[in-house]
Design a protein around this motif. Structure first.
Motif, PDB file in Angstrom:
ATOM      1  N   GLU A   1      12.622 -12.491   0.616  1.00 41.65           N
ATOM      2  CA  GLU A   1      11.253 -12.985   0.400  1.00 41.65           C
ATOM      3  C   GLU A   1      10.231 -11.867   0.627  1.00 41.65           C
ATOM      4  OE1 GLU A   1      11.758 -17.722   1.601  1.00 41.65           O
ATOM      5  OE2 GLU A   1      11.400 -16.257   3.179  1.00 41.65           O
ATOM      6  N   LEU A   2      10.491 -11.040   1.635  1.00 40.53           N
ATOM      7  CA  LEU A   2       9.570  -9.921   1.911  1.00 40.53           C
ATOM      8  C   LEU A   2       9.599  -8.907   0.765  1.00 40.53           C
ATOM      9  CD1 LEU A   2      10.389  -9.515   5.684  1.00 40.53           C
ATOM     10  CD2 LEU A   2       8.133 -10.092   4.736  1.00 40.53           C
ATOM     11  N   ARG A   3      10.771  -8.704   0.206  1.00 38.80           N
ATOM     12  CA  ARG A   3      10.876  -7.763  -0.917  1.00 38.80           C
ATOM     13  C   ARG A   3      10.101  -8.300  -2.124  1.00 38.80           C
ATOM     14  NH1 ARG A   3      14.604  -3.766  -0.419  1.00 38.80           N
ATOM     15  NH2 ARG A   3      14.878  -3.690  -2.660  1.00 38.80           N
ATOM     16  N   ALA A   4      10.155  -9.616  -2.332  1.00 43.79           N
ATOM     17  CA  ALA A   4       9.389 -10.227  -3.432  1.00 43.79           C
ATOM     18  C   ALA A   4       7.885 -10.104  -3.155  1.00 43.79           C
ATOM     19  CB  ALA A   4       9.795 -11.686  -3.597  1.00 43.79           C
ATOM     20  N   MET A   5       7.504 -10.305  -1.884  1.00 44.17           N
ATOM     21  CA  MET A   5       6.092 -10.187  -1.492  1.00 44.17           C
ATOM     22  C   MET A   5       5.588  -8.760  -1.744  1.00 44.17           C
ATOM     23  SD  MET A   5       4.520 -10.849   2.339  1.00 44.17           S
ATOM     24  CE  MET A   5       5.421 -12.347   2.630  1.00 44.17           C
ATOM     25  N   ARG A   6       6.435  -7.780  -1.420  1.00 38.25           N
ATOM     26  CA  ARG A   6       6.096  -6.372  -1.611  1.00 38.25           C
ATOM     27  C   ARG A   6       5.865  -6.069  -3.102  1.00 38.25           C
ATOM     28  NH1 ARG A   6       7.822  -1.103  -2.388  1.00 38.25           N
ATOM     29  NH2 ARG A   6       7.302   0.284  -0.655  1.00 38.25           N
ATOM     30  N   LYS A   7       6.805  -6.559  -3.933  1.00 35.40           N
ATOM     31  CA  LYS A   7       6.736  -6.324  -5.373  1.00 35.40           C
ATOM     32  C   LYS A   7       5.445  -6.900  -5.946  1.00 35.40           C
ATOM     33  CE  LYS A   7      10.405  -6.126  -8.825  1.00 35.40           C
ATOM     34  NZ  LYS A   7      11.714  -6.664  -9.188  1.00 35.40           N
ATOM     35  N   GLN A   8       5.137  -8.129  -5.496  1.00 36.33           N
ATOM     36  CA  GLN A   8       3.954  -8.836  -5.981  1.00 36.33           C
ATOM     37  C   GLN A   8       2.674  -8.113  -5.548  1.00 36.33           C
ATOM     38  OE1 GLN A   8       3.639 -12.789  -4.468  1.00 36.33           O
ATOM     39  NE2 GLN A   8       3.037 -13.631  -6.456  1.00 36.33           N
ATOM     40  N   ALA A   9       2.658  -7.656  -4.293  1.00 34.65           N
ATOM     41  CA  ALA A   9       1.458  -6.956  -3.779  1.00 34.65           C
ATOM     42  C   ALA A   9       1.220  -5.675  -4.572  1.00 34.65           C
ATOM     43  CB  ALA A   9       1.645  -6.645  -2.296  1.00 34.65           C
ATOM     44  N   LEU A  10       2.301  -4.969  -4.902  1.00 34.80           N
ATOM     45  CA  LEU A  10       2.160  -3.692  -5.608  1.00 34.80           C
ATOM     46  C   LEU A  10       1.814  -3.891  -7.078  1.00 34.80           C
ATOM     47  CD1 LEU A  10       5.017  -1.558  -3.997  1.00 34.80           C
ATOM     48  CD2 LEU A  10       2.551  -1.469  -3.542  1.00 34.80           C
ATOM     49  N   ALA A  11       2.138  -5.054  -7.626  1.00 36.43           N
ATOM     50  CA  ALA A  11       1.855  -5.313  -9.043  1.00 36.43           C
ATOM     51  C   ALA A  11       0.382  -5.636  -9.268  1.00 36.43           C
ATOM     52  CB  ALA A  11       2.745  -6.464  -9.531  1.00 36.43           C
ATOM     53  N   LYS A  12      -0.343  -5.938  -8.198  1.00 36.07           N
ATOM     54  CA  LYS A  12      -1.755  -6.343  -8.332  1.00 36.07           C
ATOM     55  C   LYS A  12      -2.631  -5.153  -8.712  1.00 36.07           C
ATOM     56  CE  LYS A  12      -1.820 -10.470  -5.502  1.00 36.07           C
ATOM     57  NZ  LYS A  12      -1.847 -10.917  -4.123  1.00 36.07           N
TER      58      LYS A  12
ATOM     59  N   SER B   1      -1.142   5.650  -1.245  1.00 40.50           N
ATOM     60  CA  SER B   1      -1.744   4.784  -2.264  1.00 40.50           C
ATOM     61  C   SER B   1      -1.127   3.387  -2.269  1.00 40.50           C
ATOM     62  CB  SER B   1      -1.637   5.432  -3.634  1.00 40.50           C
ATOM     63  OG  SER B   1      -0.294   5.462  -4.043  1.00 40.50           O
ATOM     64  N   GLN B   2       0.188   3.281  -2.054  1.00 38.63           N
ATOM     65  CA  GLN B   2       0.805   1.948  -2.053  1.00 38.63           C
ATOM     66  C   GLN B   2       0.242   1.079  -0.943  1.00 38.63           C
ATOM     67  OE1 GLN B   2       5.094   2.315  -1.801  1.00 38.63           O
ATOM     68  NE2 GLN B   2       5.226   1.983  -3.996  1.00 38.63           N
ATOM     69  N   TRP B   3      -0.125   1.718   0.170  1.00 36.59           N
ATOM     70  CA  TRP B   3      -0.573   0.956   1.331  1.00 36.59           C
ATOM     71  C   TRP B   3      -1.959   0.358   1.160  1.00 36.59           C
ATOM     72  CZ3 TRP B   3       1.516  -1.502   5.288  1.00 36.59           C
ATOM     73  CH2 TRP B   3       2.896  -1.365   5.398  1.00 36.59           C
ATOM     74  N   ASP B   4      -2.735   0.862   0.196  1.00 36.72           N
ATOM     75  CA  ASP B   4      -3.996   0.192  -0.127  1.00 36.72           C
ATOM     76  C   ASP B   4      -3.683  -1.245  -0.524  1.00 36.72           C
ATOM     77  OD1 ASP B   4      -5.274   2.543   0.351  1.00 36.72           O
ATOM     78  OD2 ASP B   4      -5.536   3.064  -1.769  1.00 36.72           O
ATOM     79  N   LYS B   5      -2.557  -1.432  -1.193  1.00 40.89           N
ATOM     80  CA  LYS B   5      -2.158  -2.769  -1.649  1.00 40.89           C
ATOM     81  C   LYS B   5      -1.320  -3.497  -0.598  1.00 40.89           C
ATOM     82  CE  LYS B   5      -2.349  -1.511  -6.493  1.00 40.89           C
ATOM     83  NZ  LYS B   5      -1.580  -1.123  -7.670  1.00 40.89           N
ATOM     84  N   LEU B   6      -0.346  -2.791  -0.033  1.00 41.53           N
ATOM     85  CA  LEU B   6       0.545  -3.463   0.927  1.00 41.53           C
ATOM     86  C   LEU B   6      -0.218  -3.972   2.147  1.00 41.53           C
ATOM     87  CD1 LEU B   6       3.754  -1.199   0.914  1.00 41.53           C
ATOM     88  CD2 LEU B   6       3.417  -3.431  -0.176  1.00 41.53           C
ATOM     89  N   ALA B   7      -1.228  -3.213   2.580  1.00 42.57           N
ATOM     90  CA  ALA B   7      -1.980  -3.625   3.775  1.00 42.57           C
ATOM     91  C   ALA B   7      -2.746  -4.922   3.519  1.00 42.57           C
ATOM     92  CB  ALA B   7      -2.931  -2.513   4.214  1.00 42.57           C
ATOM     93  N   LYS B   8      -3.026  -5.206   2.235  1.00 39.95           N
ATOM     94  CA  LYS B   8      -3.770  -6.438   1.911  1.00 39.95           C
ATOM     95  C   LYS B   8      -2.870  -7.670   1.952  1.00 39.95           C
ATOM     96  CE  LYS B   8      -7.586  -4.444  -0.641  1.00 39.95           C
ATOM     97  NZ  LYS B   8      -7.264  -3.160  -1.315  1.00 39.95           N
ATOM     98  N   ALA B   9      -1.574  -7.467   1.803  1.00 34.19           N
ATOM     99  CA  ALA B   9      -0.634  -8.594   1.941  1.00 34.19           C
ATOM    100  C   ALA B   9      -0.395  -8.758   3.441  1.00 34.19           C
ATOM    101  CB  ALA B   9       0.665  -8.293   1.190  1.00 34.19           C
ATOM    102  N   ARG B  10      -1.264  -9.551   4.053  1.00 34.83           N
ATOM    103  CA  ARG B  10      -1.343  -9.599   5.521  1.00 34.83           C
ATOM    104  C   ARG B  10      -0.034  -9.952   6.210  1.00 34.83           C
ATOM    105  NH1 ARG B  10      -6.762 -10.635   7.497  1.00 34.83           N
ATOM    106  NH2 ARG B  10      -5.712 -11.552   9.274  1.00 34.83           N
ATOM    107  N   ALA B  11       0.778 -10.784   5.553  1.00 39.01           N
ATOM    108  CA  ALA B  11       2.010 -11.238   6.199  1.00 39.01           C
ATOM    109  C   ALA B  11       3.137 -10.216   6.035  1.00 39.01           C
ATOM    110  CB  ALA B  11       2.438 -12.580   5.618  1.00 39.01           C
TER     111      ALA B  11
END
Ligand code: HEC
Length: 151
Positions: free
Chosen positions: A140-151, A59-69
């Motif tokens: 920065e990647l950890r922040a990107m991960r957190k942000q992607a999962l919060a969406k 389920s997390q990867w539905d979101k993480l995969a959308k954060a392309r970078a």
């Protein structure tokens, strides 16, 4: 003369199929890179293994995969520190995979996106080259991960 004609016809056919073949080739190459560089930790079906490496689907990867970078960023920088996953908190160390070429990182990131997570789109070689020129740090990647999962 006949042989020359045949060679010409063959190269024409090759040119016509090239664009189509390229998409398929990236798929195959992505699966190959995954099996040779990732599966020993993340496992054959990207299901992960407790204490070794987290799953790269679910389920997390539905979101993480959308954060392309994100995925190519992790391949370039590696990852460490606690992360919350579908299977609970994970706290390991992933070594950088930056020995892989831009083509290989694009192919394996696209493989994760499409084959493993059933999403559309692709990570391009140009995107990976741009990321490599200006790589994101692990924090920065950890922040990107957190942000992607919060969406
Ligand atoms: C030596 C084992 C190892 C190898 C090889 C490895 N990884 Fe990892 N990977 C890990 C670990 C451990 C983590 C989690 C790090 C943490 O706990 O912060 C991780 C995390 C990740 C993440 C972030 C997961 C998340 O939920 O945010 C991605 C994406 C990833 N790996 C992709 C890959 C890909 C693609 C490859 C192959 C090119 C690869 N890894 C190779 C061990 C590995």
């Amino acid at each position: 003369m006949k042989a020359v004609f045949n060679i010409a016809a063959a190269s024409l056919a090759l040119a016509a199929g090239a664009a189509q073949a390229q998409a398929g080739q990236q798929q195959t190459q992505g699966a190959q890179v995954y099996q040779s560089s990732c599966a020993m930790c993340h496992q054959d079906q990207a299901q992960g293994a407790a204490g070794l490496a987290p799953a790269l689907k679910g389920s997390q990867w539905d979101k993480l995969a959308k954060a392309r970078a994100y995925a190519p960023g992790v391949l370039l920088a590696g990852m460490h520190g606690p992360i919350s996953t579908d299977e609970g908190t994970f706290n390991g160390v992933m070594p950088t995979q930056n020995r892989l070429s831009d083509e290989e990182i694009a192919a394996v990131s696209t493989y994760l996106l499409r084959e493993v997570n059933g999403q559309q789109g692709a990570v391009t070689v140009a995107e990976v080259a741009a990321l490599r020129a200006k790589p994101a740090s692990v924090s920065e990647l950890r922040a990107m991960r957190k942000q992607a999962l919060a969406k």
